[in-house]
Motif scaffolding. Sequence first.
Motif, PDB file in Angstrom:
ATOM      1  N   THR A  82      81.023 -48.219 -70.148  1.00 55.94           N
ATOM      2  CA  THR A  82      82.265 -48.258 -70.924  1.00 55.94           C
ATOM      3  C   THR A  82      83.126 -47.085 -70.497  1.00 55.94           C
ATOM      4  OG1 THR A  82      81.103 -49.229 -72.800  1.00 55.94           O
ATOM      5  CG2 THR A  82      83.228 -48.235 -73.245  1.00 55.94           C
ATOM      6  N   SER A  86      88.786 -48.286 -71.722  1.00 59.85           N
ATOM      7  CA  SER A  86      88.410 -49.449 -72.527  1.00 59.85           C
ATOM      8  C   SER A  86      88.189 -49.061 -73.985  1.00 59.85           C
ATOM      9  CB  SER A  86      87.167 -50.145 -71.951  1.00 59.85           C
ATOM     10  OG  SER A  86      86.036 -49.320 -72.048  1.00 59.85           O
ATOM     11  N   THR A  89      91.597 -48.815 -75.561  1.00 58.70           N
ATOM     12  CA  THR A  89      92.106 -50.151 -75.869  1.00 58.70           C
ATOM     13  C   THR A  89      91.467 -50.685 -77.138  1.00 58.70           C
ATOM     14  OG1 THR A  89      92.486 -50.624 -73.539  1.00 58.70           O
ATOM     15  CG2 THR A  89      92.304 -52.525 -75.002  1.00 58.70           C
ATOM     16  N   LEU A  90      90.158 -50.513 -77.274  1.00 54.31           N
ATOM     17  CA  LEU A  90      89.462 -50.972 -78.467  1.00 54.31           C
ATOM     18  C   LEU A  90      90.006 -50.277 -79.711  1.00 54.31           C
ATOM     19  CD1 LEU A  90      87.171 -52.558 -79.846  1.00 54.31           C
ATOM     20  CD2 LEU A  90      85.682 -50.622 -79.327  1.00 54.31           C
ATOM     21  N   ASN A  93      93.280 -51.502 -80.722  1.00 54.80           N
ATOM     22  CA  ASN A  93      93.215 -52.853 -81.282  1.00 54.80           C
ATOM     23  C   ASN A  93      92.680 -52.876 -82.718  1.00 54.80           C
ATOM     24  OD1 ASN A  93      94.253 -54.095 -79.035  1.00 54.80           O
ATOM     25  ND2 ASN A  93      92.263 -54.551 -78.156  1.00 54.80           N
ATOM     26  N   LEU A 112      90.400 -57.722 -82.915  1.00 49.89           N
ATOM     27  CA  LEU A 112      89.093 -57.190 -82.537  1.00 49.89           C
ATOM     28  C   LEU A 112      88.217 -58.222 -81.849  1.00 49.89           C
ATOM     29  CD1 LEU A 112      88.180 -55.022 -85.643  1.00 49.89           C
ATOM     30  CD2 LEU A 112      88.980 -54.246 -83.417  1.00 49.89           C
ATOM     31  N   LYS A 128      83.861 -59.979 -77.042  1.00 47.99           N
ATOM     32  CA  LYS A 128      83.675 -59.247 -75.783  1.00 47.99           C
ATOM     33  C   LYS A 128      83.824 -57.736 -75.927  1.00 47.99           C
ATOM     34  CE  LYS A 128      88.425 -59.722 -74.177  1.00 47.99           C
ATOM     35  NZ  LYS A 128      89.286 -60.137 -73.094  1.00 47.99           N
ATOM     36  N   ASN A 129      84.572 -57.269 -76.933  1.00 42.72           N
ATOM     37  CA  ASN A 129      84.705 -55.823 -77.119  1.00 42.72           C
ATOM     38  C   ASN A 129      83.383 -55.159 -77.475  1.00 42.72           C
ATOM     39  OD1 ASN A 129      87.447 -55.613 -76.575  1.00 42.72           O
ATOM     40  ND2 ASN A 129      88.026 -56.055 -78.682  1.00 42.72           N
ATOM     41  N   PHE A 130      82.456 -55.946 -77.980  1.00 41.64           N
ATOM     42  CA  PHE A 130      81.151 -55.422 -78.385  1.00 41.64           C
ATOM     43  C   PHE A 130      80.026 -56.074 -77.586  1.00 41.64           C
ATOM     44  CE2 PHE A 130      84.086 -54.955 -81.903  1.00 41.64           C
ATOM     45  CZ  PHE A 130      83.936 -53.633 -82.241  1.00 41.64           C
TER      46      PHE A 130
END
Length: 138
Positions: A82, A86, A89-90, A93, A112, A128-130
Amino acid sequence: MATRTTYLNLIKPDYSDAADIADINANMDTLDDKIKGIDSAAIDDTLVPTSDSGTIRNQLSQLANRIKAATGAGGWKDDPSTTLASLATLVSNLSTGSDVTWDGKKFTNTKLGISGLMDENGYVSFGKNFGGLIIQWG
């Protein structure tokens, strides 16, 4: 009478000594060997820091160890799983409750990428963020 430096043992002629090219060349060879040792020193990212002092090589190796530990990568030169970009960005968001749609049992947060069904047989999909993690129950 010439003396020697403490660390590299270089020849230090006295002011009354005649200049000796052999002494100058010996000093240059010593300096060249020392610089070559610094220039070609390999980093060892397994060297865990134990103090705030040491050789340049050890200090760089210990910094590489901390980079490896902080990123969770296999080595200090490897890309982290990570990136800070990124994560930024998370975080950007992350949203308020007004971004969640809810129909009594099912919810979605599009910013999210999280959705789920809150029921006896349900799930939460973290998106996909997690890492695509889905937790199911029933």
